[in-house]
Enzyme design. Sequence first.
Site, PDB file in Angstrom:
ATOM      1  N   SER A   1       0.828  -1.205   0.000  1.00  0.00           N
ATOM      2  CA  SER A   1       0.000   0.000   0.000  1.00  0.00           C
ATOM      3  C   SER A   1       0.862   1.256   0.000  1.00  0.00           C
ATOM      4  O   SER A   1       1.943   1.298   0.601  1.00  0.00           O
ATOM      5  CB  SER A   1      -0.891   0.011   1.243  1.00  0.00           C
TER       6      SER A   1
ATOM      7  N   TYR B   1      -2.089   5.619  -6.034  1.00  0.00           N
ATOM      8  CA  TYR B   1      -3.167   6.531  -6.392  1.00  0.00           C
ATOM      9  C   TYR B   1      -2.598   7.512  -7.411  1.00  0.00           C
ATOM     10  O   TYR B   1      -1.379   7.596  -7.606  1.00  0.00           O
ATOM     11  CB  TYR B   1      -3.656   7.294  -5.159  1.00  0.00           C
TER      12      TYR B   1
ATOM     13  N   THR C   1      -5.150   2.251  -8.017  1.00  0.00           N
ATOM     14  CA  THR C   1      -6.458   2.265  -7.361  1.00  0.00           C
ATOM     15  C   THR C   1      -7.305   3.335  -8.021  1.00  0.00           C
ATOM     16  O   THR C   1      -7.110   4.533  -7.811  1.00  0.00           O
ATOM     17  CB  THR C   1      -6.309   2.525  -5.853  1.00  0.00           C
TER      18      THR C   1
ATOM     19  N   LYS D   1      -7.207  -1.358 -10.371  1.00  0.00           N
ATOM     20  CA  LYS D   1      -7.876  -1.932  -9.200  1.00  0.00           C
ATOM     21  C   LYS D   1      -9.124  -1.112  -8.877  1.00  0.00           C
ATOM     22  O   LYS D   1      -9.052   0.112  -8.759  1.00  0.00           O
ATOM     23  CB  LYS D   1      -6.933  -1.944  -8.003  1.00  0.00           C
TER      24      LYS D   1
ATOM     25  N   HIS E   1     -13.121  -1.873  -3.116  1.00  0.00           N
ATOM     26  CA  HIS E   1     -12.372  -1.267  -2.012  1.00  0.00           C
ATOM     27  C   HIS E   1     -12.863  -1.783  -0.668  1.00  0.00           C
ATOM     28  O   HIS E   1     -12.889  -1.051   0.329  1.00  0.00           O
ATOM     29  CB  HIS E   1     -12.509   0.265  -2.063  1.00  0.00           C
TER      30      HIS E   1
END
Length: 385
Positions: free
Chosen positions: A124, A151, A177, A249, A273
């Site tokens: 992450s 991101y 994401t 994703k 999510h």
Amino acid sequence: MAGKPVPTPSKNPGDRILCIDDIRKQALKKLPKGVAASPKDFINSGATEELTIRENTTAYNKYRIRSRVLVDVSKADTSTTCFGQKVSFPLGCSPAGIQAMAHPDGELATSRACAKIGLTMAISSFANYGIKDIREAGLSVGPIKHAMQMYTLKNQEMEESIIQEAEARGCSAIFLTADSPVLGVRYSEWRNDFRTPDGLGFPILGWDSERIRRQTHDDSFTNFNDDSHNWTRDIPWLRSVTKMEIWIKGVVTAEDTLKAVEMGCDGIVVSNHGGRQLDGVPATIDALPECVAAAAGRLRIHVDGGIRSGTDLFKALALGAEYCWVGRPTFWGLAYNGQEGVEMMLETYYQEFKRCMQLCGCNSIKDITPACLGVVRSDGPLARL
């Protein structure tokens, strides 16, 4: 795969670990108040009324397994590949941030556990350890592939720097994401004024604890995330700055699957999510079939969300997923017993999955097809897929 036996002896039979929910229950006893004081805590909560987070798990219940008999399954093989590397079975630890909330070793413990079991891990952007440290922790145990979750950042120079660091350290893929131009409406976080616990930083983003705690989780995300992200700008840019695979994703529709095909992405992760963004979107197991049909074999498809047993994993593969990921169970494993807890969590999935394969007469992953499932109908008879 020589793992620990799933049943864990205990003087108190009520404390024996037999399934993922047992790990969850024990973990909630150990997590500090403010992190998991109730079911509505930061790790376990979702957006608004939490319909999606519940359905992510319950939606699996409408599928029934069409078991087969008198098949020699003495040499059943659960292995497959992920990012070009053989893995022991098709499950990985998804990019869940702030893992040191659950155990001080956080992502380091998860990386070591995945490497020991022979699986993959996604890192992450909100990890409490750096990419180098997470990679080295896993590689100290054995070969392991990592994906890097990203991101789209307002600071594109920072985004490029993170991507270059991930590639230099040997990560195999970017998990972009795409379902988070803004954070979802998270009543639980707002009511509790959730802030990352004191002392935990986000070294990948270059943020120390003091900076993080000055703002709510929601405000800090809004300040750094670029809500103008879009297919035609961001995918070509990613291609220009990295040779890693590019995965999207957060896909839950055929339309976005087709867009990923059009843009030349390597794969998608069917994901909502964990029910933390837009409440009311479909459970991922329900979104999976239309995404598989739309892709028509032109890109690879992974799935996450609500997988709570080896049988769920089997069902997801039968519906067309190539690989599955879990997030919350990683936190539960960490809170239960650090690295060993994550290993136990992964071993539990493995044992259940292998037995499900064998009881269905499947000797390899390729044997798991839609013919293995039926769906419950309101009028009674089981409908084949």
